[in-house]
Write an enzyme that holds these catalytic residues in place. Structure first.
Site, PDB file in Angstrom:
ATOM      1  N   CYS A  81       0.837  -1.206   0.000  1.00 22.47           N
ATOM      2  CA  CYS A  81       0.000   0.000   0.000  1.00 22.47           C
ATOM      3  C   CYS A  81       0.872   1.257   0.000  1.00 22.47           C
ATOM      4  CB  CYS A  81      -0.899  -0.015   1.231  1.00 22.47           C
ATOM      5  SG  CYS A  81      -1.873   1.476   1.438  1.00 22.47           S
ATOM      6  N   CYS A  87      -1.360   5.630   6.998  1.00 21.78           N
ATOM      7  CA  CYS A  87      -2.692   5.136   7.352  1.00 21.78           C
ATOM      8  C   CYS A  87      -2.629   4.249   8.594  1.00 21.78           C
ATOM      9  CB  CYS A  87      -3.262   4.354   6.164  1.00 21.78           C
ATOM     10  SG  CYS A  87      -4.824   3.545   6.491  1.00 21.78           S
ATOM     11  N   CYS A  90      -3.625  -0.811   8.696  1.00 19.68           N
ATOM     12  CA  CYS A  90      -2.795  -2.025   8.797  1.00 19.68           C
ATOM     13  C   CYS A  90      -1.578  -1.724   9.670  1.00 19.68           C
ATOM     14  CB  CYS A  90      -2.307  -2.474   7.422  1.00 19.68           C
ATOM     15  SG  CYS A  90      -3.604  -2.962   6.282  1.00 19.68           S
ATOM     16  N   CYS A 169      -7.732   0.334  -1.223  1.00 22.63           N
ATOM     17  CA  CYS A 169      -7.157  -0.225   0.002  1.00 22.63           C
ATOM     18  C   CYS A 169      -6.730  -1.654  -0.290  1.00 22.63           C
ATOM     19  CB  CYS A 169      -8.197  -0.185   1.125  1.00 22.63           C
ATOM     20  SG  CYS A 169      -7.684  -1.086   2.605  1.00 22.63           S
ATOM     21  N   GLN A 293     -18.942 -11.555   9.719  1.00 20.00           N
ATOM     22  CA  GLN A 293     -17.482 -11.599   9.616  1.00 20.00           C
ATOM     23  C   GLN A 293     -17.006 -11.000   8.289  1.00 20.00           C
ATOM     24  OE1 GLN A 293     -15.369 -12.335  11.904  1.00 20.00           O
ATOM     25  NE2 GLN A 293     -16.198 -13.873  13.296  1.00 20.00           N
ATOM     26  N   TYR A 322     -23.152 -16.168  22.529  1.00 18.63           N
ATOM     27  CA  TYR A 322     -23.070 -14.828  21.917  1.00 18.63           C
ATOM     28  C   TYR A 322     -23.390 -15.023  20.442  1.00 18.63           C
ATOM     29  CZ  TYR A 322     -20.462 -13.294  26.107  1.00 18.63           C
ATOM     30  OH  TYR A 322     -20.062 -12.998  27.389  1.00 18.63           O
ATOM     31  N   GLU A 343     -28.441 -13.671  22.669  1.00 14.64           N
ATOM     32  CA  GLU A 343     -27.722 -12.451  22.276  1.00 14.64           C
ATOM     33  C   GLU A 343     -28.459 -11.271  22.886  1.00 14.64           C
ATOM     34  OE1 GLU A 343     -25.487  -9.739  21.165  1.00 14.64           O
ATOM     35  OE2 GLU A 343     -24.881 -11.590  20.153  1.00 14.64           O
ATOM     36  N   ASP A 393     -18.536 -16.843  21.650  1.00 13.98           N
ATOM     37  CA  ASP A 393     -17.785 -15.990  20.722  1.00 13.98           C
ATOM     38  C   ASP A 393     -17.973 -14.552  21.188  1.00 13.98           C
ATOM     39  OD1 ASP A 393     -16.475 -14.781  18.635  1.00 13.98           O
ATOM     40  OD2 ASP A 393     -17.905 -15.361  17.085  1.00 13.98           O
ATOM     41  N   CYS A 420     -11.398 -13.215  19.872  1.00 13.82           N
ATOM     42  CA  CYS A 420     -10.707 -12.208  19.051  1.00 13.82           C
ATOM     43  C   CYS A 420      -9.681 -11.444  19.873  1.00 13.82           C
ATOM     44  CB  CYS A 420     -11.722 -11.248  18.423  1.00 13.82           C
ATOM     45  SG  CYS A 420     -12.710 -10.325  19.625  1.00 13.82           S
TER      46      CYS A 420
END
Length: 464
Positions: A81, A87, A90, A169, A293, A322, A343, A393, A420
């Site tokens: 990039c 930026c 990333c 991007c 996702q 979740y 949820e 999750d 995550c």
């Protein structure tokens, strides 16, 4: 008695020092030592020798800026990039992809060891992509005004709210890049002003696009400060003409002084309220604000691993604590007797029920709105439901402590934890282990190549 003075740091602000990087932080910065004093330096790579300028010092550590690599690591890569170093989207494009996958495996292993005290858990090599570029099926791009009064759209510069205008991007799907640029040009043509967050005025705040990779459907969402959108009909007509594949044009209204993207009011300007996509054999309806996702290829990898760890034989009751819009729930329902999803967000549960009907799974699934730690005991008390398998999750903050206690009390044979955030995963695994469970293995999955984020799936069983 005189107070003992802290030892002065061996480096001071604006010093230039030569260092050798030893490690990476979880944010991807290089770690170096100067006479035992730690310096954190963005874009440094372990094994490299470099000149560094000290930009900030604290009592036990400081921060530096990479000036020159004196000995370059074979893991260093040229970023794809052109605005990578400006930026904030990333963090790892300067690291080759094999090294990125190793970094993420180590990140998970270190968190389990340091934060959870789990020294004996197997952490497998990270499952990566054959092509780790142009994978994101959703773009959320802030809009601003340039110094010469033109609309600009791009991600924020690191640690700032200055927009780096860009045409493409490297990690977004091409369809999203094209849609964002087209909307920017059309809105500019009709004199639409970008929202000014300091003055709280202007019209267009964000352009959000969602592309369904497996069906080709495209949704464009214009996030505006108020319900007014000047030249609305012309803008819609021009978007449809420029992007014939668009199936849905939505307006979301967010009048608040906030950095949260979406407001509460959503209006369909043209087309359908939903686009549809598939993960494996399961079809999903995705609305403007649905959680879905962003990496469809790796989502299949992640969910296949969750299904493997659930080890379903067709007779099990499963609780998905979740459940969101039912993505994992419906994957599990392919092999379970019955799946119960809970949820806290009502709109997500409405989507989950819709997705169950869409896949003819409404008779083998139940979805409820509420806190998992309250709904699950009620299911048990009122309906005698005791899960054989539980799947969680959670968001980055991890599981609610009351939910962990509920799982320990209900004693499902297996728990599948999709995470995550390695730090909160380690914390929660320690609690589950103290409650009678054993973590057999953890599988990292690279859902977000070129960034420091890593997802993983933990296989947890009731200790015999």
């Amino acid at each position: 008695m005189k107070k003992k003075q802290a030892a002065e740091a061996p480096v001071q602000k604006n010093d230039t020092v030569t260092v050798t990087f030893e490690d990476l932080t979880h944010e991807g910065a290089g770690v170096a030592k100067v006479d035992g004093y730690t310096l954190f330096v963005p874009y440094g790579i372990p094994g490299e020798k470099a000149k560094v300028k000290v930009v900030k010092t604290k009592k036990g550590y400081g921060f530096g800026r990479l000036l020159e690599s004196l000995e370059t690591s074979e893991d260093r890569s040229v970023p794809a990039c052109p605005v990578y170093y400006q930026c904030g989207g990333c963090q790892l494009q300067h690291l080759n992809y094999g090294a990125q996958l190793q970094f993420k495996q180590k990140q998970v292993q270190d968190a389990l060891t340091r934060l959870g005290g789990l020294d004996n858990v197997i952490v497998h090599p990270t499952l990566g992509m054959d092509d780790p570029w142009n994978y994101r099926n959703k773009a959320q791009v802030p809009v601003g005004m340039s110094n010469d009064g033109k609309l600009e759209a791009g991600f924020y510069q690191k640690r700032s709210h200055r927009i780096i205008d860009m045409e493409a991007c490297a990690i977004q799907q091409d369809e999203n890049d094209k849609a964002v640029q087209t909307v920017k040009e059309i809105a500019g043509k009709y004199g639409i002003k970008a929202y000014d967050e300091k003055k709280h005025r202007g019209t267009l705040r964000h352009v959000v696009t969602r592309h369904a990779q497996n069906t080709g459907q495209l949704m464009i969402i214009l996030v505006t400060k108020g319900p007014e959108l000047p030249n609305k009909k012309n803008i819609i007509a021009d978007i449809r003409k420029a992007i014939p594949e668009v199936t849905s044009i939505i307006q979301n209204v967010n009048p608040k002084k906030t950095n949260v993207i979406f407001g509460d009011k959503t209006i369909v300007l043209w087309g359908e309220e939903y686009i549809y996509d598939t993960i494996g054999d399961i079809k999903f309806a995705i609305s403007a604000r649905s959680f879905y996702q962003v990496n469809p290829e790796q989502t299949k990898v992640l969910y296949d691993k969750a299904l493997e760890y659930a080890d379903l034989r067709g007779s099990e009751s499963v609780i998905d604590a979740y459940c969101g819009i039912g993505t994992i729930s419906l994957f599990l329902a392919q092999k379970a007797k019955h799946v119960y999803g809970v949820e806290i967000i009502p709109e997500a549960i409405a989507d989950a029920k819709r997705n169950a009907r869409l896949n003819h799974m409404q008779d083998i699934t139940d979805f409820a709105v509420g806190k998992a730690e309250e709904v699950i005991p009620w299911w048990h008390k009122a309906h005698g439901i005791r899960p054989d398998v539980m799947v969680v999750d959670p968001p980055r903050k991890g599981c609610d402590e009351a939910l962990l206690e509920t799982m320990i009390e209900m004693k499902p044979e297996r728990i599948v934890y999709v995470s995550c955030n390695p730090a909160t995963l380690a914390r929660d695994l320690k609690i589950l282990e103290d409650g009678g469970y054993q973590t057999k293995e953890v599988q990292p999955v690279d859902m977000f190549p070129q960034t420091t984020h890593v997802e993983c799936v933990a296989n947890i069983v009731l200790h015999e």
